[in-house]
Design an enzyme around this catalytic site. Sequence first.
Site, PDB file in Angstrom:
ATOM      1  N   LYS A 208      48.128  34.140  44.172  1.00  0.00           N
ATOM      2  CA  LYS A 208      48.095  33.742  42.760  1.00  0.00           C
ATOM      3  C   LYS A 208      47.258  32.484  42.592  1.00  0.00           C
ATOM      4  CE  LYS A 208      49.019  36.623  41.053  1.00  0.00           C
ATOM      5  NZ  LYS A 208      49.559  37.844  41.553  1.00  0.00           N
TER       6      LYS A 208
ATOM      7  N   GLU B 190      52.103  35.951  48.372  1.00  0.00           N
ATOM      8  CA  GLU B 190      51.862  36.159  46.945  1.00  0.00           C
ATOM      9  C   GLU B 190      51.551  34.834  46.231  1.00  0.00           C
ATOM     10  OE1 GLU B 190      51.179  38.565  45.201  1.00  0.00           O
ATOM     11  OE2 GLU B 190      51.617  37.986  43.144  1.00  0.00           O
TER      12      GLU B 190
ATOM     13  N   TRP C 150      32.491  45.795  34.603  1.00  0.00           N
ATOM     14  CA  TRP C 150      32.691  45.074  35.864  1.00  0.00           C
ATOM     15  C   TRP C 150      31.639  45.644  36.796  1.00  0.00           C
ATOM     16  CZ3 TRP C 150      33.895  45.819  41.029  1.00  0.00           C
ATOM     17  CH2 TRP C 150      34.365  44.691  41.717  1.00  0.00           C
TER      18      TRP C 150
ATOM     19  N   ASN D  57      32.384  54.434  33.683  1.00  0.00           N
ATOM     20  CA  ASN D  57      33.194  53.612  34.578  1.00  0.00           C
ATOM     21  C   ASN D  57      33.251  54.375  35.894  1.00  0.00           C
ATOM     22  OD1 ASN D  57      35.217  52.233  35.918  1.00  0.00           O
ATOM     23  ND2 ASN D  57      36.859  53.018  34.623  1.00  0.00           N
ATOM     24  N   GLY D  58      32.863  53.718  36.994  1.00  0.00           N
ATOM     25  CA  GLY D  58      32.911  54.407  38.286  1.00  0.00           C
ATOM     26  C   GLY D  58      31.574  54.331  39.008  1.00  0.00           C
TER      27      GLY D  58
ATOM     28  N   CYS E   9      35.991  48.319  34.508  1.00  0.00           N
ATOM     29  CA  CYS E   9      35.260  48.677  33.303  1.00  0.00           C
ATOM     30  C   CYS E   9      36.248  49.278  32.301  1.00  0.00           C
ATOM     31  CB  CYS E   9      34.147  49.688  33.516  1.00  0.00           C
ATOM     32  SG  CYS E   9      32.875  49.156  34.633  1.00  0.00           S
TER      33      CYS E   9
ATOM     34  N   GLU F  55      43.445  33.199  43.190  1.00  0.00           N
ATOM     35  CA  GLU F  55      42.723  34.067  42.266  1.00  0.00           C
ATOM     36  C   GLU F  55      42.516  33.468  40.886  1.00  0.00           C
ATOM     37  OE1 GLU F  55      46.426  37.168  41.546  1.00  0.00           O
ATOM     38  OE2 GLU F  55      44.419  37.905  41.226  1.00  0.00           O
TER      39      GLU F  55
ATOM     40  N   LYS G  96      41.102  43.968  36.400  1.00  0.00           N
ATOM     41  CA  LYS G  96      42.372  44.656  36.610  1.00  0.00           C
ATOM     42  C   LYS G  96      42.047  46.100  36.973  1.00  0.00           C
ATOM     43  CE  LYS G  96      46.930  44.161  35.284  1.00  0.00           C
ATOM     44  NZ  LYS G  96      47.460  43.176  36.218  1.00  0.00           N
TER      45      LYS G  96
ATOM     46  N   ARG H 207      39.811  44.643  32.058  1.00  0.00           N
ATOM     47  CA  ARG H 207      39.289  45.585  33.045  1.00  0.00           C
ATOM     48  C   ARG H 207      37.918  45.199  33.566  1.00  0.00           C
ATOM     49  NH1 ARG H 207      42.139  50.240  33.174  1.00  0.00           N
ATOM     50  NH2 ARG H 207      40.446  51.217  34.280  1.00  0.00           N
TER      51      ARG H 207
ATOM     52  N   HIS I 192      50.727  28.365  66.029  1.00  0.00           N
ATOM     53  CA  HIS I 192      49.828  29.200  66.834  1.00  0.00           C
ATOM     54  C   HIS I 192      48.384  29.056  66.370  1.00  0.00           C
ATOM     55  CE1 HIS I 192      53.217  30.959  68.894  1.00  0.00           C
ATOM     56  NE2 HIS I 192      53.805  31.073  67.713  1.00  0.00           N
TER      57      HIS I 192
END
Length: 611
Positions: free
Chosen positions: A491, A487, A75, A101-102, A2, A494, A606, A27, A510
């Site tokens: 990438k 990584e 968000w 936010n939270g 947010c 996402e 983010k 955000r 395996h």
Amino acid sequence: MCGIIGYAGHRPAVPLIVEGLRRLEYRGYDSAGVATVQNKEIDLVRAEGKLAALDEKLSHINVTNSTFGVGHTRWATHGVPVEKNAHPHLDHDKNIAMIHNGIIENYQEIKAELVTKGYEFRSDTDSEVLVNLIAEGRKHNDTMLKAVSWALNQVEGAYAIALVAVDEPGTVYAARVSSPMVMGVGVGENFVASDIPAFLPYTRKVVFIEDGELVKITSSSWEVFRAENLAPVEKEVQTINWDVQAAQKGGHKHFMIKEIFEQPKVISDCLAGRININSSTDIGEVVLPEISAMEPPERLHIIACGTSYHAGLWGKYLIEQWAKIPVDVEIASEFRYRDPLLSKGSLALAISQSGETADTLAGIKLAKQKGLPILGLCNVVGSSVARESDYIMYTQAGPEISVASTKAMCSQLTALLLLALYWGKRKGVLDEETYSRAVQDLRNLPSILDAELPAMRARAKELSREYSEANSFFYLGRGQYFPLALEGALKLKEISYIHAEGYAAGEMKHGPIALIDPKFPTFAMALKDELFPKVKSNLVEVQARGGEIIALTNPGVELDVEHRWILPEVWGPLNAFMALPALQLFAYETADYLGKDVDQPRNLAKSVTVE
Ligand code: F6R
């Protein structure tokens, strides 16, 4: 998560707030809204979806000329992302508009209590409970400042809030606990926001707000209090050196591609002031004033999430090899709920781009409780990780706006490499030849990478066209390339939503190799190092099952695969800095070709400030 902004000044608030939200949209982007006050009435406009939807709505209505207000880009945590759950939220009598936010953890108890007093609720959010609690507080207190303090003393959880009220025109109140908030101090105007880019075009003077603080701003004044008892708090105004351009796309289609191309500069900036050149020998020496007062640790516990965790995994190889310090790399969300055995003499290293990741902060708290000193490796100056750490090393990557982290990882690798060199030298366990070669070649690395990036992008584009139909990908690597394989897979998934798994190449047989068929390609890290022969045989096994391979490799390497992607060879571990942008560019070009929203991928935000 947010983005919030509050403004009190001399300019029309709505366009300024919407512009600020645009710079915070990374955000969260489920819904957005803005509230101002005019003629004793709150003017509230909210829209489901991205900020563009709010913009569109605002273009059809006459917005107020009010010069103070609050805005939010969301968000979702509590309540699905629909307009009624969008912020700002109003209290029952529509006297206060608040953004949050939270998460308010005890909102159900508070809500039940408020319902008995006749409060009705219009949304499913915990935030609406808090704004009503403040309204209730106003009935028991003679000022809004006291009402906010009264309410905050009753809530548990994490929050950054900002609010305006009809009975206090020109004033914005804001407060935080475990959610980011920074105040911008301008001339005839003041700001509060979750992040600096929100107000960067107007001021570079900032005050970092700490947990438990309550802020009151008007156009001409700002004051900070302890929320619990309204004791005044002295704060320092700091000037930050980010420029406005750094927080803009600068002609690039997306922030992500801009940030990938910034990596050569990021390496130079991270090295700046950390390599002293001895003019007689021209050999550089790593100086890390941030940690010079600290003895090299006996053991290191790296705590991080996501991409920062991958950087930590990579750092383990070098710190163990060069500094002979045992390293445990911990996913912060796991570490925080374990009862880890942390011995005296150990150091916790928290890696975080944003410095606000809730799990990483909780990991820091646990490590502290267990008596460990904390070294923070962080990009955002003044962030919570920076403030919670005993020692702080900034990665100096500049603002990272794209939700998918790229240049931040490059800066983290640079800083970790410096740490390995620094501790290795201080302990006297690193040979001089490796040390001076590493320092020398690090200094040359930015120009080599800079020259190579355009060709890398072209190759990534070519390959992305061929493989954009794939449903799944393996990313394989060994040694220092295993974290990079993780990584690369992160990438790709996402931003392009293609399923991808990063694996240690030797683990394939395996189990995972069962998945290989002609439609399941593998992206291999087959660069020239001592483990290359092992990687090569793993790739032969993949080919024997009909799997196609793209291999990142170096000139002169013999490898018979569908696509060789040849990167210039640099020295030893520095090859990671060449491979990383290739992985990022492949994900970027694939996602862009598929028409995905590269900078704001679905379901992500983010700065993960909730658990
Ligand atoms: C991936 C990504 C995330 C972050 C993670 C940690 O592209 O951006 O995985 O790396 O959320 O964030 P920080 O580093 O801010 O703690």
